[in-house]
Design an enzyme around this catalytic site. Sequence first.
Site, PDB file in Angstrom:
ATOM      1  N   TRP A   1      -5.451   0.905   0.102  1.00  8.83           N
ATOM      2  CA  TRP A   1      -5.651   0.118  -1.089  1.00  8.83           C
ATOM      3  C   TRP A   1      -5.697  -1.410  -0.620  1.00  8.83           C
ATOM      4  O   TRP A   1      -6.490  -2.393  -1.065  1.00  8.83           O
ATOM      5  CB  TRP A   1      -4.841   0.309  -2.037  1.00  8.83           C
ATOM      6  N   ASP A   2      -5.206  -1.753   0.450  1.00 12.31           N
ATOM      7  CA  ASP A   2      -5.142  -2.941   1.131  1.00 12.31           C
ATOM      8  C   ASP A   2      -6.576  -3.336   1.527  1.00 12.31           C
ATOM      9  O   ASP A   2      -6.945  -4.544   1.442  1.00 12.31           O
ATOM     10  CB  ASP A   2      -4.197  -3.040   2.427  1.00 12.31           C
ATOM     11  N   CYS A   3      -7.226  -2.422   2.214  1.00 17.65           N
ATOM     12  CA  CYS A   3      -8.657  -2.688   2.871  1.00 17.65           C
ATOM     13  C   CYS A   3      -9.569  -2.808   1.441  1.00 17.65           C
ATOM     14  O   CYS A   3     -10.344  -3.808   1.837  1.00 17.65           O
ATOM     15  CB  CYS A   3      -8.996  -1.639   3.434  1.00 17.65           C
TER      16      CYS A   3
ATOM     17  N   ASP B   1       0.852  -1.409   0.082  1.00 20.13           N
ATOM     18  CA  ASP B   1       0.106  -0.072   0.043  1.00 20.13           C
ATOM     19  C   ASP B   1       1.030   1.306   0.245  1.00 20.13           C
ATOM     20  O   ASP B   1       0.486   2.415  -0.634  1.00 20.13           O
ATOM     21  CB  ASP B   1      -0.978   0.028   1.293  1.00 20.13           C
TER      22      ASP B   1
END
Length: 404
Positions: free
Chosen positions: A163-165, A134
């Site tokens: 962006w990970d989430c 991220d």
Amino acid sequence: MNRILDGMRVVEGSAFVAAPLAGMTLAQMGADVIRFDRLQGGLDAERWPITKSGKSLFWAGLNKGKRSLAVDMTTPEGREILTRLICRPGEDAGIFLTNLRLRGWMSYEGLKQHREDLIMMAVLGDRFGGPQVDYTVNPAVGFPMATGPEGSSEPVGHALPAWDCITGQQAAMAIIAADRHRRKTGKGQLIELALKDTALAMLGNLGIIAEASINGSDRPKMGNSLFGAYAQDFVCQDGQRVMVVALTDRQWRNLKAATGAEAAVADLAQRLDADLDQEGERFIHRHAITALLKPYFEARTLSEVGTSLAGSDVTWSQYRTFKQAVEEDADCSLDNPMFAMLHQPGIGSYLMPGSPIHFMGVDRLAPAPAPILGEHTLEILTEIGFSNTEIASLHDGRIVASPK
């Protein structure tokens, strides 16, 4: 308890945020998610935040409700165990979630030899399989250059791995979609989802790609203002800070009424020859509007502001630290049915969230702690056909491990 994904079996080999989040999302809706790790723990087994004794609160947070298998996957015996686990028979099994390197026996082609309808969800860094996280993706797509105080030029990152989430949630959705497709067609598939593609897709979805391409402009930094509408932070008399938002006509009317600014705003609109009932115009003239509203907040404490704004149905919020949010916000407490006070082995008891999704007519699945490394090794090996003698031999040979 009615589990919305009851029966779904997912094997997870992962680290960090996106893939573990996808597995936890499925587990919190009732899927049986089995996470496998090295005998010494996964790559993120000690990732911060940690307790004073060194236990990872990060790992515990992203692996709630899963089962744990500790196995040495570098050995032929370990690879056989994982192959049997991933490719076990049954219409609800044969689903593999990972962000590990897919090569050799763990590749889609390698595992598909053992189950033709295998579903593999591979979370990648970029679309070529290159390493990205991220905190490298976010600078690459431009957000740090649009974040920070107005007029500044230094890039500003963020603490949230957004962006990970998003990738984690999309990976969970992709698994459910692939499972539905397999039930209809009998066909499995390899699903690839790149972290950077998630960021670029949202860049387009939010109109930012078009803004740069069609308008030829770059998004400027604007501090705590909201691009294209009116939202601003204010400091109260006691030094506390609040954010107020006026996206809609109703929100704008409520804010003007609560602060007693209707006449002043009308006069400002006349002087500027601007229609401040249009959100774009409010953004353009945000500094002038803020100058009118600022004295209202400077003359009142946070408590007084909160009472006034809440009573006027204004969209607002207090700025808090993480610790303050945990200690002060009723939504982050047992008042919220998403939460429960649970004991995490090796760490202690604290507030744990279940799924934020509530299905009408289905009881919310209670949150569950993360497993101890290898906690379910014995039962998992038994489920996939190993005898007690074989399991004892695997333990003796340090192929697998269970908690002492």
